[in-house]
Design a protein around this motif. Structure first.
Motif, PDB file in Angstrom:
ATOM      1  N   GLU A 194       0.842  -1.200   0.000  1.00 33.38           N
ATOM      2  CA  GLU A 194       0.000   0.000   0.000  1.00 33.38           C
ATOM      3  C   GLU A 194       0.875   1.246   0.000  1.00 33.38           C
ATOM      4  OE1 GLU A 194      -3.164   2.211   3.044  1.00 33.38           O
ATOM      5  OE2 GLU A 194      -2.581   0.113   3.362  1.00 33.38           O
ATOM      6  N   HIS A 195       0.612   2.142  -0.948  1.00 37.88           N
ATOM      7  CA  HIS A 195       1.340   3.404  -1.025  1.00 37.88           C
ATOM      8  C   HIS A 195       0.820   4.338   0.066  1.00 37.88           C
ATOM      9  CE1 HIS A 195       2.223   7.488  -2.570  1.00 37.88           C
ATOM     10  NE2 HIS A 195       3.321   6.926  -3.049  1.00 37.88           N
ATOM     11  N   LEU A 196       1.725   4.780   0.967  1.00 39.36           N
ATOM     12  CA  LEU A 196       1.310   5.595   2.105  1.00 39.36           C
ATOM     13  C   LEU A 196       1.614   7.071   1.943  1.00 39.36           C
ATOM     14  CD1 LEU A 196       2.473   3.376   5.118  1.00 39.36           C
ATOM     15  CD2 LEU A 196       0.212   3.457   4.050  1.00 39.36           C
ATOM     16  N   ALA A 197       2.730   7.394   1.312  1.00 41.74           N
ATOM     17  CA  ALA A 197       3.156   8.789   1.261  1.00 41.74           C
ATOM     18  C   ALA A 197       4.099   9.014   0.093  1.00 41.74           C
ATOM     19  CB  ALA A 197       3.845   9.186   2.567  1.00 41.74           C
ATOM     20  N   GLU A 198       4.096  10.263  -0.399  1.00 37.86           N
ATOM     21  CA  GLU A 198       5.041  10.701  -1.424  1.00 37.86           C
ATOM     22  C   GLU A 198       5.730  11.944  -0.874  1.00 37.86           C
ATOM     23  OE1 GLU A 198       6.831   9.733  -5.047  1.00 37.86           O
ATOM     24  OE2 GLU A 198       5.075   8.738  -4.168  1.00 37.86           O
ATOM     25  N   VAL A 199       7.031  11.830  -0.629  1.00 33.58           N
ATOM     26  CA  VAL A 199       7.803  12.905  -0.005  1.00 33.58           C
ATOM     27  C   VAL A 199       8.650  13.587  -1.065  1.00 33.58           C
ATOM     28  CG1 VAL A 199       9.484  13.473   1.784  1.00 33.58           C
ATOM     29  CG2 VAL A 199       7.887  11.572   2.138  1.00 33.58           C
ATOM     30  N   PRO A 200       8.500  14.899  -1.263  1.00 36.26           N
ATOM     31  CA  PRO A 200       9.362  15.599  -2.228  1.00 36.26           C
ATOM     32  C   PRO A 200      10.833  15.458  -1.836  1.00 36.26           C
ATOM     33  CG  PRO A 200       7.513  16.984  -1.563  1.00 36.26           C
ATOM     34  CD  PRO A 200       7.513  15.801  -0.648  1.00 36.26           C
ATOM     35  N   GLY A 201      11.699  15.216  -2.827  1.00 39.76           N
ATOM     36  CA  GLY A 201      13.122  15.066  -2.574  1.00 39.76           C
ATOM     37  C   GLY A 201      13.539  13.609  -2.498  1.00 39.76           C
ATOM     38  N   LEU A 237       2.905   9.062   9.064  1.00 36.87           N
ATOM     39  CA  LEU A 237       2.277   8.070   8.195  1.00 36.87           C
ATOM     40  C   LEU A 237       0.781   7.945   8.420  1.00 36.87           C
ATOM     41  CD1 LEU A 237       4.978   5.248   8.235  1.00 36.87           C
ATOM     42  CD2 LEU A 237       4.697   7.145   6.628  1.00 36.87           C
ATOM     43  N   GLU A 238       0.252   8.557   9.476  1.00 36.70           N
ATOM     44  CA  GLU A 238      -1.193   8.519   9.706  1.00 36.70           C
ATOM     45  C   GLU A 238      -1.891   9.790   9.234  1.00 36.70           C
ATOM     46  OE1 GLU A 238      -2.293   7.428  13.625  1.00 36.70           O
ATOM     47  OE2 GLU A 238      -1.277   5.482  13.558  1.00 36.70           O
ATOM     48  N   ARG A 239      -1.120  10.721   8.685  1.00 36.70           N
ATOM     49  CA  ARG A 239      -1.705  11.953   8.170  1.00 36.70           C
ATOM     50  C   ARG A 239      -1.291  12.173   6.725  1.00 36.70           C
ATOM     51  NH1 ARG A 239      -1.607  16.879  12.375  1.00 36.70           N
ATOM     52  NH2 ARG A 239      -3.077  17.600  10.775  1.00 36.70           N
ATOM     53  N   GLY A 240      -1.335  11.073   5.958  1.00 40.01           N
ATOM     54  CA  GLY A 240      -1.063  11.160   4.535  1.00 40.01           C
ATOM     55  C   GLY A 240       0.362  11.503   4.189  1.00 40.01           C
ATOM     56  N   GLY A 241       1.294  11.221   5.086  1.00 41.49           N
ATOM     57  CA  GLY A 241       2.683  11.517   4.814  1.00 41.49           C
ATOM     58  C   GLY A 241       3.052  12.970   5.043  1.00 41.49           C
ATOM     59  N   GLU A 242       2.363  13.650   5.938  1.00 40.34           N
ATOM     60  CA  GLU A 242       2.677  15.038   6.257  1.00 40.34           C
ATOM     61  C   GLU A 242       4.132  15.148   6.712  1.00 40.34           C
ATOM     62  OE1 GLU A 242      -0.165  17.772   8.494  1.00 40.34           O
ATOM     63  OE2 GLU A 242       1.336  17.300  10.040  1.00 40.34           O
ATOM     64  N   VAL A 243       4.856  16.116   6.140  1.00 37.41           N
ATOM     65  CA  VAL A 243       6.282  16.269   6.405  1.00 37.41           C
ATOM     66  C   VAL A 243       6.522  17.508   7.253  1.00 37.41           C
ATOM     67  CG1 VAL A 243       8.571  16.587   5.359  1.00 37.41           C
ATOM     68  CG2 VAL A 243       6.869  15.129   4.233  1.00 37.41           C
ATOM     69  N   SER A 244       7.359  17.382   8.286  1.00 30.32           N
ATOM     70  CA  SER A 244       7.742  18.527   9.112  1.00 30.32           C
ATOM     71  C   SER A 244       9.232  18.452   9.410  1.00 30.32           C
ATOM     72  CB  SER A 244       6.945  18.551  10.421  1.00 30.32           C
ATOM     73  OG  SER A 244       7.120  17.348  11.142  1.00 30.32           O
ATOM     74  N   PRO A 245       9.890  19.598   9.629  1.00 30.79           N
ATOM     75  CA  PRO A 245      11.329  19.589   9.914  1.00 30.79           C
ATOM     76  C   PRO A 245      11.633  18.887  11.233  1.00 30.79           C
ATOM     77  CG  PRO A 245      10.557  21.798   9.342  1.00 30.79           C
ATOM     78  CD  PRO A 245       9.342  20.961   9.565  1.00 30.79           C
ATOM     79  N   LEU A 246      12.778  18.239  11.290  1.00 28.16           N
ATOM     80  CA  LEU A 246      13.224  17.596  12.517  1.00 28.16           C
ATOM     81  C   LEU A 246      14.556  18.151  12.989  1.00 28.16           C
ATOM     82  CD1 LEU A 246      13.051  15.413  14.712  1.00 28.16           C
ATOM     83  CD2 LEU A 246      14.103  13.821  13.104  1.00 28.16           C
ATOM     84  N   LEU A 247      15.501  18.322  12.064  1.00 28.09           N
ATOM     85  CA  LEU A 247      16.853  18.696  12.462  1.00 28.09           C
ATOM     86  C   LEU A 247      17.420  19.695  11.462  1.00 28.09           C
ATOM     87  CD1 LEU A 247      19.179  17.991  14.487  1.00 28.09           C
ATOM     88  CD2 LEU A 247      19.940  16.323  12.792  1.00 28.09           C
ATOM     89  N   GLN A 248      17.787  20.882  11.952  1.00 26.00           N
ATOM     90  CA  GLN A 248      18.462  21.868  11.122  1.00 26.00           C
ATOM     91  C   GLN A 248      19.471  22.597  11.988  1.00 26.00           C
ATOM     92  OE1 GLN A 248      16.517  24.219   8.015  1.00 26.00           O
ATOM     93  NE2 GLN A 248      17.244  26.070   9.056  1.00 26.00           N
ATOM     94  N   ILE A 249      20.735  22.226  11.877  1.00 24.60           N
ATOM     95  CA  ILE A 249      21.774  22.817  12.708  1.00 24.60           C
ATOM     96  C   ILE A 249      22.228  24.146  12.126  1.00 24.60           C
ATOM     97  CG2 ILE A 249      24.076  22.471  13.660  1.00 24.60           C
ATOM     98  CD1 ILE A 249      23.490  19.508  13.719  1.00 24.60           C
ATOM     99  N   ALA A 250      22.447  24.170  10.834  1.00 22.85           N
ATOM    100  CA  ALA A 250      22.799  25.409  10.138  1.00 22.85           C
ATOM    101  C   ALA A 250      22.139  25.371   8.775  1.00 22.85           C
ATOM    102  CB  ALA A 250      24.314  25.558  10.010  1.00 22.85           C
ATOM    103  N   ALA A 251      21.921  26.540   8.192  1.00 22.96           N
ATOM    104  CA  ALA A 251      21.217  26.589   6.908  1.00 22.96           C
ATOM    105  C   ALA A 251      21.969  25.859   5.810  1.00 22.96           C
ATOM    106  CB  ALA A 251      20.974  28.051   6.515  1.00 22.96           C
TER     107      ALA A 251
END
Length: 389
Positions: free
Chosen positions: A152-159, A191-205
Motif C-alpha cells: 500500500e502506497h502511504l506517502a510521497e515525499v518531495p526530494g 504516516l497517519e496523516r497522509g505523509g505530512e512532512v515537518s522539519p526535525l533537524l536543522q543545525i545550520a542553513a
C-alpha cells in the motif's frame, strides 16, 4: 502495484552507510539474514529470545540473489524482497517441517527509471514492514507487509530520502534524511496523516544534517552533520524535543575510520545521557565495536567476536551488549559484553588490542540534565561547538 530499477547487490545503503550483517526485530526476539549455502544464498531466521539462540534455514525453490533483502517479523515469519522481472516481489517465509512455506504479499513497480527500493528498519511492534522507493525528485513510502490488501502506497515525499528511524512506539512517526535543494536535512513523516512532512533537524542553513539512530524511551538521537567542521561529517547527539544543543564529542572521531552507531540501550526513560550506544568502527585493520555514553568522555574499543554479523547487535535494559556471530564451529551464537555502569576516572594513553589509540579522558564537566521528550519533533537544533565530552 508499482517498478523500480533493480539495483545490483550492494554493500552500502543509499546514504553510504555500510549494510549490517543481519536485521533484528525492534524487540530483539528474532533476526534474519542471507546466509551462504555453498556458492549460493538462502534466508535464515535466528531466534534470540530463548535460552540459546538457534537458526532455522528457509530455502526456497531456488537460490536467492545476493541483493535480496530479508526482515524478521514479530510472529517469527521472515519478509523477503526479491527482484523479479523489473518488479519488487514480497513474500512471508516460515518453516513447515523440512520445507519452507511462502505467503505471497504482492509486488511494487516504479515507473520512473532509476528509482531504487529498499526495506526500512523494522518498525515497532513487528507486525508491519515498510519500504522506501527513492526516485529522481520524490520518495515513496510503502507499507509492504501487515496491510489488508498487499503493498500500500502511504506517502510521497518531495526530494530524495535515505536513512530511516522510528520516533514512536506505534510506527507512525518516521524520520528520514531528505536531500532537497542541494542540502540534506532530517524530516519527520507522519504516516497517519497522509505523509505530512515537518522539519526535525536543522543545525545550520548550509549544513547536511542526518538522523542515524533514535531511541523512543529516552529520546536520544544520534546524528551526523558537517556543521561543526565543513567538509567533514561528524557524529553528534541530541534529545528529541529538547532545547539543549546538539553536541559533537571528540571521542567519536576515530582517525582513518568510519564510525556508525547501530544500537542504543533501551528503557533509560528521561536519562538520555546514561544510554549506552554501540558503534561499528571500520578501519584499515577491519571492523570492531565501540561503546560510548553521552555522559562519558571516552569511547570503549572492543574486539568483535570472530564471525560477527558486522554492524548488528542489541542491548538489554541492564546494559549487556549482545552481538550475533556465526562461525563453522558455532553457526548461530551470541556474544555478550557487560559494560561498566560507571566509567573509570582516568584512562591511560595505551592502544587497544586492535591498535587504535584510545582518547584520554577530558576534564570533568557537568552532564546535561535529563529532559522529558516532547511529543513533537525538534524543529531547530543549535550546536555546541565547544563541547568535547
Amino acid at each position: 502495484m508499482t517498478a523500480c530499477a533493480i539495483e545490483p547487490a550492494a554493500t552500502e545503503e543509499d546514504d553510504g552507510a555500510p549494510r549490517p550483517g543481519c536485521t533484528i526485530t525492534a524487540d530483539g526476539a528474532y533476526a534474519a539474514r542471507l546466509a551462504r549455502a555453498g556458492d549460493s544464498w538462502l534466508p535464515e531466521r535466528w531466534t534470540l529470545d530463548g535460552p540459546e539462540p538457534y537458526a532455522v534455514p528457509l530455502p526456497g525453490s531456488q537460490p536467492e540473489e545476493p541483493g535480496t533483502e530479508v526482515q524478521p517479523m514479530r510472529d517469527g515469519r521472515v519478509l523477503i524482497r526479491r527482484a523479479v522481472a523489473g518488479r519488487h516481489v514480497f513474500s512471508l517465509l516460515y518453516p513447515t517441517g523440512p520445507d519452507t512455506g511462502e505467503l505471497p504479499l504482492g509486488s511494487v513497480e516504479c515507473p520512473d527509471e532509476g528509482t531504487r527500493l529498499r526495506l526500512l528498519p523494522p518498525a515497532p511492534g513487528g507486525r508491519r514492514a515498510y519500504a522506501l522507493a527513492v526516485g529522481a525528485r520524490s520518495t515513496a513510502v510503502w507499507l509492504v507487509a501487515g496491510g489488508d490488501f498487499g503493498p500500500e502506497h502511504l506517502a510521497e515525499v518531495p526530494g530524495r530520502c535515505s536513512g530511516g528511524a522510528w520516533l514512536d512506539r506505534t510506527g507512525r512517526m518516521l524520520a528520514l534524511d531528505r536531500e532537497l535543494g542541494g542540502r540534506t536535512k532530517a524530516v519527520v513523516v507522519d504516516l497517519e496523516r497522509g505523509g505530512e512532512v515537518s522539519p526535525l533537524l536543522q543545525i545550520a542553513a548550509d549544513s547536511d544534517d542526518r538522523v542515524l539512530l533514535a531511541d523512543v524511551d529516552s529520546g536520544l538521537l544520534l546524528i551526523r552533520s558537517d556543521a561543526p567542521s565543513p567538509g567533514e561529517h561528524r557524529l553528534g547527539w541530541g534529545v528529541l524535543g529538547s532545547a539543549l544543543p546538539v553536541r559533537f564529542p571528540e571521542c567519536l572521531r576515530v582517525a582513518a575510520c568510519a564510525v556508525t552507531p547501530f544500537a542504543i540501550q533501551p528503557e533509560q526513560v528521561l536519562t538520555p545521557e546514561s544510554c549506552a550506544v554501540a558503534l561499528r568502527i571500520d578501519g584499515p585493520l577491519g571492523s570492531w565495536v565501540g561503546v560510548w555514553r553521552p555522559a562519558e568522555r571516552r569511547m570503549h574499543h572492543l574486539p568483535a567476536p570472530e564471525g560477527w554479523l558486522t554492524g548488528t547487535g542489541l542491548w538489554t535494559p541492564g546494559g549487556v551488549l549482545r552481538l550475533p556471530y556465526a562461525t563453522e564451529a558455532a553457526p548461530c551464537a551470541v556474544a555478550e559484553v557487560q559494560i561498566p555502569a560507571v566509567p573509570p576516572r582516568a584512562l591511560g594513553p595505551g592502544p587497544t588490542a586492535l591498535g587504535t589509540p584510545v582518547p584520554r579522558e577530558l576534564p570533568e564537566e557537568e552532564p546535561p540534565q535529563p529532559v522529558t521528550p516532547r511529543p513533537v519533533p525538534l524543529q531547530q537544533a543549535p550546536q555546541a561547538r565547544h563541547v568535547t565530552n
